[in-house]
Design an enzyme around this catalytic site. Structure first.
Site, PDB file in Angstrom:
ATOM      1  N   GLU A 233      -3.637  17.292 -35.266  1.00 31.07           N
ATOM      2  CA  GLU A 233      -2.977  18.245 -34.984  1.00 31.07           C
ATOM      3  C   GLU A 233      -3.942  19.595 -35.323  1.00 31.07           C
ATOM      4  O   GLU A 233      -4.044  20.325 -34.416  1.00 31.07           O
ATOM      5  CB  GLU A 233      -1.691  18.575 -35.649  1.00 31.07           C
ATOM      6  CG  GLU A 233      -0.734  19.375 -35.036  1.00 31.07           C
ATOM      7  CD  GLU A 233       0.555  19.233 -35.422  1.00 31.07           C
ATOM      8  OE1 GLU A 233       1.165  18.199 -35.116  1.00 31.07           O
ATOM      9  OE2 GLU A 233       1.403  20.411 -35.759  1.00 31.07           O
TER      10      GLU A 233
ATOM     11  N   GLU B 111      -6.580  19.682 -32.680  1.00 31.28           N
ATOM     12  CA  GLU B 111      -5.982  19.916 -31.363  1.00 31.28           C
ATOM     13  C   GLU B 111      -5.875  21.534 -31.431  1.00 31.28           C
ATOM     14  O   GLU B 111      -5.969  22.131 -30.409  1.00 31.28           O
ATOM     15  CB  GLU B 111      -4.619  19.123 -31.380  1.00 31.28           C
ATOM     16  CG  GLU B 111      -3.820  19.918 -29.946  1.00 31.28           C
ATOM     17  CD  GLU B 111      -2.394  19.302 -29.769  1.00 31.28           C
ATOM     18  OE1 GLU B 111      -1.976  18.329 -30.778  1.00 31.28           O
ATOM     19  OE2 GLU B 111      -1.622  19.619 -28.949  1.00 31.28           O
TER      20      GLU B 111
ATOM     21  N   CYS C   9       6.654  17.144 -35.384  1.00 26.74           N
ATOM     22  CA  CYS C   9       6.913  16.236 -36.166  1.00 26.74           C
ATOM     23  C   CYS C   9       8.360  15.970 -36.307  1.00 26.74           C
ATOM     24  O   CYS C   9       8.811  15.085 -36.684  1.00 26.74           O
ATOM     25  CB  CYS C   9       6.458  16.695 -37.712  1.00 26.74           C
ATOM     26  SG  CYS C   9       5.035  17.273 -37.854  1.00 26.74           S
TER      27      CYS C   9
ATOM     28  N   SER D 211       2.424  20.550 -29.822  1.00 21.97           N
ATOM     29  CA  SER D 211       1.372  19.873 -29.945  1.00 21.97           C
ATOM     30  C   SER D 211       1.625  18.322 -29.478  1.00 21.97           C
ATOM     31  O   SER D 211       2.714  17.858 -29.565  1.00 21.97           O
ATOM     32  CB  SER D 211       1.282  19.658 -31.532  1.00 21.97           C
ATOM     33  OG  SER D 211       0.427  18.625 -31.689  1.00 21.97           O
TER      34      SER D 211
ATOM     35  N   LYS E  68      15.232  10.438 -35.894  1.00 16.77           N
ATOM     36  CA  LYS E  68      13.922   9.504 -36.110  1.00 16.77           C
ATOM     37  C   LYS E  68      14.723   8.353 -35.265  1.00 16.77           C
ATOM     38  O   LYS E  68      13.629   7.428 -34.739  1.00 16.77           O
ATOM     39  CB  LYS E  68      13.497   9.403 -37.412  1.00 16.77           C
ATOM     40  CG  LYS E  68      12.671  10.602 -38.023  1.00 16.77           C
ATOM     41  CD  LYS E  68      11.266  10.540 -37.486  1.00 16.77           C
ATOM     42  CE  LYS E  68      10.624  11.889 -37.991  1.00 16.77           C
ATOM     43  NZ  LYS E  68       9.659  12.046 -37.278  1.00 16.77           N
TER      44      LYS E  68
ATOM     45  N   GLU F 120      14.199   9.130 -31.984  1.00 17.61           N
ATOM     46  CA  GLU F 120      12.954   9.082 -31.472  1.00 17.61           C
ATOM     47  C   GLU F 120      12.099   7.871 -31.288  1.00 17.61           C
ATOM     48  O   GLU F 120      11.331   7.519 -30.518  1.00 17.61           O
ATOM     49  CB  GLU F 120      12.016   9.801 -32.436  1.00 17.61           C
ATOM     50  CG  GLU F 120      10.557  10.245 -32.220  1.00 17.61           C
ATOM     51  CD  GLU F 120      10.084  10.977 -33.584  1.00 17.61           C
ATOM     52  OE1 GLU F 120      10.231  10.266 -34.659  1.00 17.61           O
ATOM     53  OE2 GLU F 120       8.895  11.761 -33.350  1.00 17.61           O
TER      54      GLU F 120
ATOM     55  N   GLU G  16       8.774   6.185 -24.125  1.00 16.14           N
ATOM     56  CA  GLU G  16       7.159   6.311 -24.326  1.00 16.14           C
ATOM     57  C   GLU G  16       6.669   5.649 -25.475  1.00 16.14           C
ATOM     58  O   GLU G  16       5.655   5.467 -25.730  1.00 16.14           O
ATOM     59  CB  GLU G  16       6.996   7.644 -24.137  1.00 16.14           C
ATOM     60  CG  GLU G  16       7.399   8.624 -24.772  1.00 16.14           C
ATOM     61  CD  GLU G  16       8.607   9.224 -24.635  1.00 16.14           C
ATOM     62  OE1 GLU G  16       9.436   8.867 -23.977  1.00 16.14           O
ATOM     63  OE2 GLU G  16       8.871  10.382 -25.176  1.00 16.14           O
TER      64      GLU G  16
ATOM     65  N   CYS H 154      12.730  18.574 -43.811  1.00 15.76           N
ATOM     66  CA  CYS H 154      13.085  17.330 -43.765  1.00 15.76           C
ATOM     67  C   CYS H 154      14.017  16.852 -45.249  1.00 15.76           C
ATOM     68  O   CYS H 154      14.801  16.271 -44.974  1.00 15.76           O
ATOM     69  CB  CYS H 154      11.884  16.223 -43.789  1.00 15.76           C
ATOM     70  SG  CYS H 154      10.726  16.501 -42.365  1.00 15.76           S
TER      71      CYS H 154
END
Lengths: 386, 593
Positions: free
Chosen positions: B277, B280, B303, B323, B362, B365, B370, B519
């Site tokens: 990241e 990037e 994240c 990102s 999560k 996710e 994908e 988190c």
């Protein structure tokens, strides 16, 4: 006692408003305070005090809201007012707006009265044409206008904070008080909410003075009251009475015969037996928003109980525990009463639930919803439990 | 001003509620719909008190204290009414406590116990009347809902998502999604903040415990586990430890006892995230400053899967700002099933990856279609902190009794920069530690590497770092002032993103976490949650950072080796294939069928 009769009469439009413009605002508040006018929706809050509080609130935006959500079962007097003399309501709102410093008024019209909307809007248009509404009213530098908003059919929206939520486009639910609408109401601005009939009184009091008004009525209940009489009577309709009239006199007026019970105040009110027909309609004795339903000797009290409790089971907004959860037990109880299966323990439990609902419900709806059940139980024990 | 509670005089400040004054003075008033994170509702009518002169009892959570007020919190009248309201709630609550996921942590049950409720004066709801709603992340059990409205307030005020509202009236009122279409057809971000605030078992995570037991028992399966940073700062609470107790080594020991083949750390891929990241970000900076390209900055972190789903629903036109890096969890999955599997000679089709997360989003996710860069489902099962605690209890493992053990290599090696991913501002701090050093060759100019302006619980934090003395490669950055923002909770994200959308914001880099506190306040963390509990967990996270030998991601030797052996260099073609992703433009809700 003869009917007093001024509320439903036409007045020369704008006279009171012109007069109001000549007096200063504080003075009008004092006149209304002195008249003893109390809210005609049922709660009976002093109108002058409400005006004073809302007027004193520091905000450049304030609202005047006319509560035309007439939802109490058995009341239809506001509908008659709006059908016959809407311009008087609007004038009352305009005077109020002038006093508290508001530029916008809203009539919260009961959903079922939608058919009145276009006619009311015509009246508003006419008033605007005559410069009784809109910019620079009567050239006095005061601007105010009124719009009509439709309710969607929830009984609880007659409660002022729920009404305001509904006006804001939200789900109609009572809010915590304080803050009261006079300090923080519609969109957070000071808002004066009053009943249709209350606004109707204002032009008369401004025009004729507080003394004239105080001379009608009894004790602290000054003026007159429109009563919607329905049920087992020969002449149902809207009656204007002076406060203090005995229930039995009203029954006579309406042509009631063989009367067994009278509901005063609609579903939230109480049901009294013949023994209590001597009682008076007034804020001190039996207050009412205007609903009187008469039941003759052919009626079964358990049916009346059932009707009212089913109404509340339908109309609780479901927000607070006691009202949401309590009501259903009363509907179940009526069934048990009808089947002669109710026990002493059941009745004790119901009274406990009722007590809890009365003192812990968030708004007036839940606080009053067992009134009918309990008063029928108390007043017609023999019929129900024998 | 003075108020009297139960005959004693106390000081109160204008604007304080009766409850606040009581709490401040150690007087306990039972509450239910009240939550310290949320606005006042006054719905449950449990916290009622008697106030002299008032016709009705007052809800102490909403009634304001006023001068001279005389309040009684425990009169027979008050207790009777309170008890009745608890009984009324119990009457319509489908209380099958023995099978309820909240049976040891239910606020309603606790109230019933405290008020000595032994029977109900009316028949109790004994049958289910509504179906469970099961999403990949959370399960709703409307029969256990007691209409306190905390979930609605959480979703509206804290998160600004508005996925659920009350519908219907009276005893038919219920919490529903838009036109009752279900959470998966709304803008629900799967953050699970509603779970953390639900007093009963009406909301909980969709459990993965059973398939994990099955995997552990299957001799044919190689099961690796990864643990997120925030878990180690909160798991102890499930075993009666104080919030903020660090239990890293004990947790590792427990996982080993549960039978996982390898105990790895999501912090390893957190370090990797910083490299990917950070690189990037520098590329985006260059393309913007030198190439004059638009739409690349500010770059936001990616994240937090709740945040990702939120921006997909609410700002779909700004997705180019996010990102492309996968979250650490999703970087871990494909690396385990490719790099690690190859290295160890394990057939990836026989490998299962389990992650222990402070999060329920999560789960969603991991299920995104994908997320199969390895050719398999990259992360097979996600367990919350709470689920891990449950598994340990099932296996008879008490965290307090566990020895302290180390993670396995190579994915168990991490840095202090990775630990702080668990707290709001942590990703930003970790990224700045690395990016600044890449660009200047020197450490960030903050004492002890602690970039304090991005720490703390303020909902939006801003900071600016001037870059000076750059290396030749980053000449274009000499003297640049890099402006960053950090937001936690989606309500705070909205504040920042509205500014980005309007063009008012001049940030270069934004960290956004869906949950309050980051988190550590995630939807999978131990219940209850409160500002104090989250602060304690944050303290633990920063202590852990301090205690680490290496505190900068780019110094992680295992990460360096990963690039040498496998990924070549940051943002390489291979890195892109395995570690980067794309996003979906979504609507606020699906068309009503």
């Amino acid at each position: 006692m003869p009917a007093a009769g001024f509320i439903l009469e036409k007045i020369k439009q704008g006279e009171a408003l012109k007069k109001a413009f000549e007096i200063n605002r504080a003075e009008i508040t004092d006149i209304i305070k002195d008249s003893g006018l109390k809210g005609r929706g049922g709660a009976g809050f002093p109108t002058g005090l409400k005006m004073y509080l809302c007027g004193a609130a520091a905000d450049t935006v304030k609202y005047v809201v006319c509560n035309a959500d007439e939802g109490e079962p058995g009341t239809f007097k506001d509908r008659v007012i709006l059908e016959t003399i809407p311009e008087k309501v609007f004038e009352g709102m305009t005077i109020t707006a002038y006093v508290i410093g508001s530029r916008e008024g809203i009539v919260y019209l009961r959903g079922e009265y939608a058919y009145l909307k276009s006619e009311l809007e015509n009246v508003l248009k006419e008033m605007r044409k005559n410069n009784m509404l809109g910019e620079n009213i009567l050239g006095k530098g005061f601007s105010f206008d009124i719009r009509i908003a439709l309710g969607a059919g929830a009984y609880v929206c007659g409660e002022e904070t729920a009404l305001i939520e509904s006006l804001e486009g939200k789900r109609g639910e009572a809010k915590n008080k304080p803050p009261f609408p006079v300090s923080s109401g519609l969109f957070g601005h000071p808002t004066l909410v009053s009943n249709v009939e209350t606004f109707c009184n204002i032009p008369h009091i401004v025009d004729k003075g507080s003394l004239w008004f105080k001379n009608m009525g009894s004790g602290k209940s000054t003026g007159t009251k429109l009563i919607s009489v329905s049920g087992d009577v020969k002449k149902p309709g809207v009656y204007e009475i002076t406060f203090g009239m005995k229930v039995k006199d009203l029954l006579k007026l309406a042509g009631a015969e063989e009367t067994k019970a009278v509901d005063i105040g609609g579903a939230s009110g109480i049901i009294i037996p013949e023994l209590q027909f001597e009682r008076e309609i007034s804020f001190e004795d039996i207050p009412t928003g205007g609903s009187i339903i008469v039941f003759d000797k052919t009626r079964k009290m358990a049916d009346i109980m059932e009707n009212f409790m089913e109404f509340f089971l339908d109309e609780s907004c479901g927000q607070c525990t006691p009202c949401r959860e309590g009501t259903k037990y009363f509907v179940d109880a009526v069934e048990k009463i009808k089947n002669r299966k109710i026990t002493e323990q059941d009745l004790k439990n119901l009274r406990d639930i009722s007590d809890c609902m009365k003192i812990t419900s968030k708004c007036g709806l839940g606080q009053a919803s067992t009134n009918a059940f309990i008063s029928i139980l108390d007043n017609f024990k023999d019929e129900l439990l024998s | 001003m003075d108020i009297h509670i139960n005959g004693k005089k106390y000081k109160a400040v204008q604007g304080e509620t009766i409850l606040e004054v009581a709490v401040k003075n150690g007087i306990k008033i039972p509450t239910l719909c009240y939550h310290s994170d949320l606005c006042l509702a006054g719905n449950c009518r449990i916290c009622v008190v008697d106030v002299d002169g008032a016709k009705t009892l007052q809800a102490s959570c909403t009634a304001m204290a006023s001068n001279g007020m005389k309040i009684w919190t425990n009169t027979p009248k008050v207790i009777k009414a309170r008890k009745m309201n608890i009984q009324l709630l119990l009457g319509s609550h489908f209380g099958e406590c023995y099978t309820c996921p909240r049976n040891s942590n239910c606020e309603l049950l606790k109230l019933a116990e405290e008020h000595g409720i032994e029977e109900l004066p009316f028949p109790k709801k004994s049958k289910r009347t509504r179906e469970l709603e099961i999403t990949p992340s959370l399960t709703r059990d409307p029969d256990k809902c007691i209409m306190c409205g905390r979930c609605v307030r959480t979703c509206e005020e804290l998160q600004g998502v508005h996925a659920v509202k009350p519908i219907g009236r009276s005893n038919d009122v219920r919490i529903e999604t838009f036109f009752g279409q279900g959470l998966m057809h709304t803008s629900c971000t799967m953050c699970g903040q509603c779970i953390n605030r639900c007093p009963t078992g009406a909301l909980y995570e969709t459990s993965c415990i059973q398939p994990v037991w099955d995997a552990l028992a299957d001799p044919d399966k190689y099961v690796v586990v990864q643990t997120a940073p925030a878990v180690r700062a909160a798991l102890g609470e499930e075993f009666g430890m104080e919030p903020g107790t660090r239990v890293t080594g004990k947790m590792v020991a427990a996982l080993r006892k549960l039978g996982f083949n390898k105990i790895f750390d999501t912090q390893f891929t957190a370090d990797l995230t910083i490299i990917e990241e950070g690189t990037e970000f520098l590329t985006r900076l260059k393309r913007t400053l030198v190439g004059k390209e638009k739409g690349l900055l500010p770059m936001t972190t990616s994240c937090s899967p709740g945040w990702v789903k939120y921006i997909e629903h609410f700002y779909p036109d700004l997705l180019t700002h996010v990102s492309t890096c996968k979250s650490p969890q999703q970087m871990f999955g494909p690396l385990a099933k490719t790099y690690f599997a190859e290295k160890e000679g394990i057939n990836p089709s026989k490998m299962l990856t389990v992650s222990i997360m402070p999060c329920v989003a999560k789960k969603y996710e991991a299920d995104r279609p994908e997320m199969n860069a390895s050719g398999y489902k990259d992360v097979d099962y996600v367990l919350t902190t709470r689920e891990l605690a449950k598994m340990m209890k099932t296996a008879g493992l008490d965290l307090k009794d566990m020895p302290v053990e180390e993670y396995d290599n190579p994915f168990g090696i991490s840095t202090g920069a990775a630990v702080i991913f668990g707290a709001t501002g942590g990703v930003m701090e970790a990224a700045l530690r690395t990016v600044y050093e890449i660009v200047t060759g020197r450490e960030v100019p903050f004492k002890n590497l602690d970039i304090t302006p991005v720490r703390g619980m303020e909902d939006v934090k801003e900071a600016e770092i001037t870059i000076e003395g750059v290396t030749a490669e980053y000449k274009f950055l000499e003297g640049a002032k890099v402006r960053v923002a950090v937001a936690h909770s989606l309500g705070a994200a909205k504040k920042v993103m509205d500014k980005v959308k309007s063009g008012e914001a001049d940030y270069h880099f934004i960290e956004i976490m869906a949950c309050p506190g980051g988190c550590l306040g995630g939807g999978g963390q131990p219940i209850p949650t409160s500002p104090e509990i989250r602060k304690a967990r944050a303290r633990a996270i920063y202590e852990e950072d301090e205690s680490m030998a290496i505190r900068k991601s780019h110094d992680n030797p295992a990460i360096k080796k990963l690039y040498e052996d496998f990924l070549e260099k940051p943002n390489s073609h291979k890195a892109h294939e395995l570690l980067h992703t794309h996003y979906l433009k979504r609507k606020r809700f699906d068309k009503v069928k």
